[in-house]
Design a protein around this motif. Structure first.
Motif, PDB file in Angstrom:
ATOM      1  N   LEU A  96      16.162  -2.058  46.750  1.00 12.43           N
ATOM      2  CA  LEU A  96      15.359  -1.882  45.407  1.00 12.43           C
ATOM      3  C   LEU A  96      15.749  -2.616  44.322  1.00 12.43           C
ATOM      4  CD1 LEU A  96      14.358   1.553  43.841  1.00 12.43           C
ATOM      5  CD2 LEU A  96      15.604   0.144  42.433  1.00 12.43           C
TER       6      LEU A  96
ATOM      7  N   ASN B 241       4.112   0.298  40.093  1.00 14.10           N
ATOM      8  CA  ASN B 241       5.549  -0.121  39.671  1.00 14.10           C
ATOM      9  C   ASN B 241       6.205  -0.761  41.139  1.00 14.10           C
ATOM     10  OD1 ASN B 241       5.795   2.024  41.666  1.00 14.10           O
ATOM     11  ND2 ASN B 241       6.688   3.467  40.780  1.00 14.10           N
ATOM     12  N   ASN B 242       7.380  -0.911  41.195  1.00 15.50           N
ATOM     13  CA  ASN B 242       8.009  -1.551  42.292  1.00 15.50           C
ATOM     14  C   ASN B 242       7.632  -0.938  43.786  1.00 15.50           C
ATOM     15  OD1 ASN B 242       9.444   0.691  41.712  1.00 15.50           O
ATOM     16  ND2 ASN B 242      11.560   0.115  41.745  1.00 15.50           N
TER      17      ASN B 242
ATOM     18  N   ASP C 156       4.460   8.279  42.920  1.00 15.61           N
ATOM     19  CA  ASP C 156       5.999   7.822  42.219  1.00 15.61           C
ATOM     20  C   ASP C 156       6.111   8.256  40.927  1.00 15.61           C
ATOM     21  OD1 ASP C 156       8.554   7.165  42.478  1.00 15.61           O
ATOM     22  OD2 ASP C 156       8.374   5.095  42.474  1.00 15.61           O
ATOM     23  N   CYS C 157       7.489   8.277  40.486  1.00 12.20           N
ATOM     24  CA  CYS C 157       7.824   8.932  39.224  1.00 12.20           C
ATOM     25  C   CYS C 157       6.968   8.032  37.972  1.00 12.20           C
ATOM     26  CB  CYS C 157       9.316   8.920  38.959  1.00 12.20           C
ATOM     27  SG  CYS C 157      10.139   7.341  38.889  1.00 12.20           S
TER      28      CYS C 157
ATOM     29  N   SER D  43      10.240   4.457  36.014  1.00 10.49           N
ATOM     30  CA  SER D  43      11.345   4.210  36.864  1.00 10.49           C
ATOM     31  C   SER D  43      12.471   3.844  36.407  1.00 10.49           C
ATOM     32  CB  SER D  43      10.532   2.916  37.533  1.00 10.49           C
ATOM     33  OG  SER D  43       9.715   3.448  38.520  1.00 10.49           O
ATOM     34  N   MET D  44      13.506   3.522  36.807  1.00  7.27           N
ATOM     35  CA  MET D  44      14.895   3.315  36.460  1.00  7.27           C
ATOM     36  C   MET D  44      14.688   1.808  35.776  1.00  7.27           C
ATOM     37  SD  MET D  44      17.305   3.948  39.714  1.00  7.27           S
ATOM     38  CE  MET D  44      16.064   3.610  40.988  1.00  7.27           C
TER      39      MET D  44
ATOM     40  N   CYS E 134       8.507   8.713  47.275  1.00  7.56           N
ATOM     41  CA  CYS E 134       9.864   8.171  47.454  1.00  7.56           C
ATOM     42  C   CYS E 134      10.909   8.893  46.905  1.00  7.56           C
ATOM     43  CB  CYS E 134       9.975   6.642  47.253  1.00  7.56           C
ATOM     44  SG  CYS E 134       9.743   6.636  45.398  1.00  7.56           S
ATOM     45  N   LEU E 135      10.714   9.779  45.996  1.00  7.19           N
ATOM     46  CA  LEU E 135      11.796  10.536  45.167  1.00  7.19           C
ATOM     47  C   LEU E 135      12.515   9.925  44.604  1.00  7.19           C
ATOM     48  CD1 LEU E 135      12.256  13.225  48.101  1.00  7.19           C
ATOM     49  CD2 LEU E 135      10.908  13.737  45.976  1.00  7.19           C
TER      50      LEU E 135
HETATM   51  N1  NVA Z   1      10.092   3.607  41.227  1.00  6.86           N
HETATM   52  C1  NVA Z   1      11.353   4.372  41.300  1.00  6.86           C
HETATM   53  C2  NVA Z   1      11.618   4.315  42.706  1.00  6.86           C
HETATM   54  C3  NVA Z   1      12.827   5.274  42.949  1.00  6.86           C
HETATM   55  C4  NVA Z   1      13.537   5.202  44.513  1.00  6.86           C
HETATM   56  C5  NVA Z   1      12.450   3.722  40.441  1.00  6.86           C
HETATM   57  O1  NVA Z   1      12.440   2.393  40.355  1.00  6.86           O
HETATM   58  O2  NVA Z   1      13.081   4.318  39.712  1.00  6.86           O
END
Ligand code: NVA
Length: 296
Positions: A133, A168-169, A233-234, A237-238, A277-278
């Motif tokens: 990631l 997002n990613n 997805d959220c 993201s981080m 994906c949590l």
């Molecule tokens: N899009 C999320 C995926 C986490 C597995 C993130 O990058 O935080």
């Protein structure tokens, strides 16, 4: 030596072979009689005595667990370096980190923020590097999602999958996959939270050469229509700076609110499964009834 930094670096044949091999290995383990203890190696233990170094520049739960367990099941061993207790956490370059870690391991998995950290590490590593990631992509997640999809809904060929929410990613790696394989990815993302145009344009060009298809939809309902899987997805993201700024975060959450995966949206699909994906935030990107329901 080959790294696995992005699905877009693979050929369609390599990616299909990867998926087939993963299905075959999972099946072989499941059908080998009595269930094996989690850390017992597969019969062929193809990575016997090899060491996987996992470098975490960001938090992880599922990626950490699944890589660690997978390595043991392949006959190898693992070692973890976390940001808080490694020298890169106080400014050592990823180039220098790559040199020492690759001298003392056989394969590296790296989770980080900026994608250039990953490419720098890969460039200076003498062993294969796997993307665990970055802010730009999450290829291993999509390998797992496509495997799960095929286990539940059959071969991907000709099927429609819908990505609804933040561009997002994880969405980027889904687009990379749709450019290679024979399925349609329908995307619905709010105007300010779309995937980068270059990613979409490049993927559309490659998809045209194969049988994949990428469709941008104006509304969540359009994307969900007839889909065999609905994916989200959220919303923060981080790697999103928006998370640190209350005004930008509020703007982001408001723009994404109409993109929540609800039971009504799931009903637009074709007996759709739900994938995430949590970590998940119930009541934001997905209703609790959906993520905790039978189709999830
Ligand atoms: N899009 C999320 C995926 C986490 C597995 C993130 O990058 O935080």
């Amino acid at each position: 030596m080959k790294h696995f930094l992005d699905i877009s670096d693979l050929s369609a044949t390599d990616f299909s072979t990867l998926l087939e091999a993963a299905h075959a290995r999972k099946q072989a383990r499941l059908s080998s009689g009595t269930p094996r203890p989690t850390a017992a190696p597969d019969d062929d233990a193809p990575l016997r005595d090899m060491l996987l170094a996992m470098i975490f520049d960001k938090p992880s739960t599922r990626t950490r667990l699944s890589f660690d367990v997978a390595m043991r099941q392949l006959g190898g061993q693992t070692l973890i370096l976390n940001r808080g207790d490694a020298q890169f956490g106080r400014g050592e370059t990823f180039a220098d980190t790559a040199q020492v870690v690759s001298r003392l391991s056989d394969v590296i998995m790296f989770r980080t923020g900026a994608h250039r950290n990953l490419t720098e590490l890969a460039q200076h590593s003498s062993v294969p590097v796997i993307n665990g990631l970055t802010d730009s992509s999450h290829p291993c997640q999509i390998v797992a999602d496509l495997m799960t999809f095929e286990e539940r809904k059959g071969k991907l060929g000709g099927q429609r999958l819908a990505w609804i929410g933040d561009g997002n990613n994880v969405a980027v790696s889904f687009v990379h996959a749709a450019a290679l394989l024979d399925f349609e990815l329908a995307l619905a993302c709010p105007p300010d939270y779309q995937l980068p145009t270059t990613i979409i344009e490049t993927a559309k060009k490659s998809a045209k050469k194969g049988r994949g298809k990428i469709t941008l939809c104006p509304t969540p309902a359009d994307a969900a229509q007839g889909a065999a899987a609905i994916i989200t997805d959220c919303w923060v993201s981080m790697g999103d700076d928006d998370g640190d700024d209350p005004a930008r975060k509020a703007k982001r959450l408001a723009a994404l609110a109409p993109y929540q995966i609800t039971p009504a949206l799931m009903a637009q699909g074709d007996d759709a499964i739900f994938l995430h994906c949590l970590p998940a935030y119930r009541g934001q990107e997905v209703a609790a009834e959906v993520i905790d329901g039978a189709a999830s």
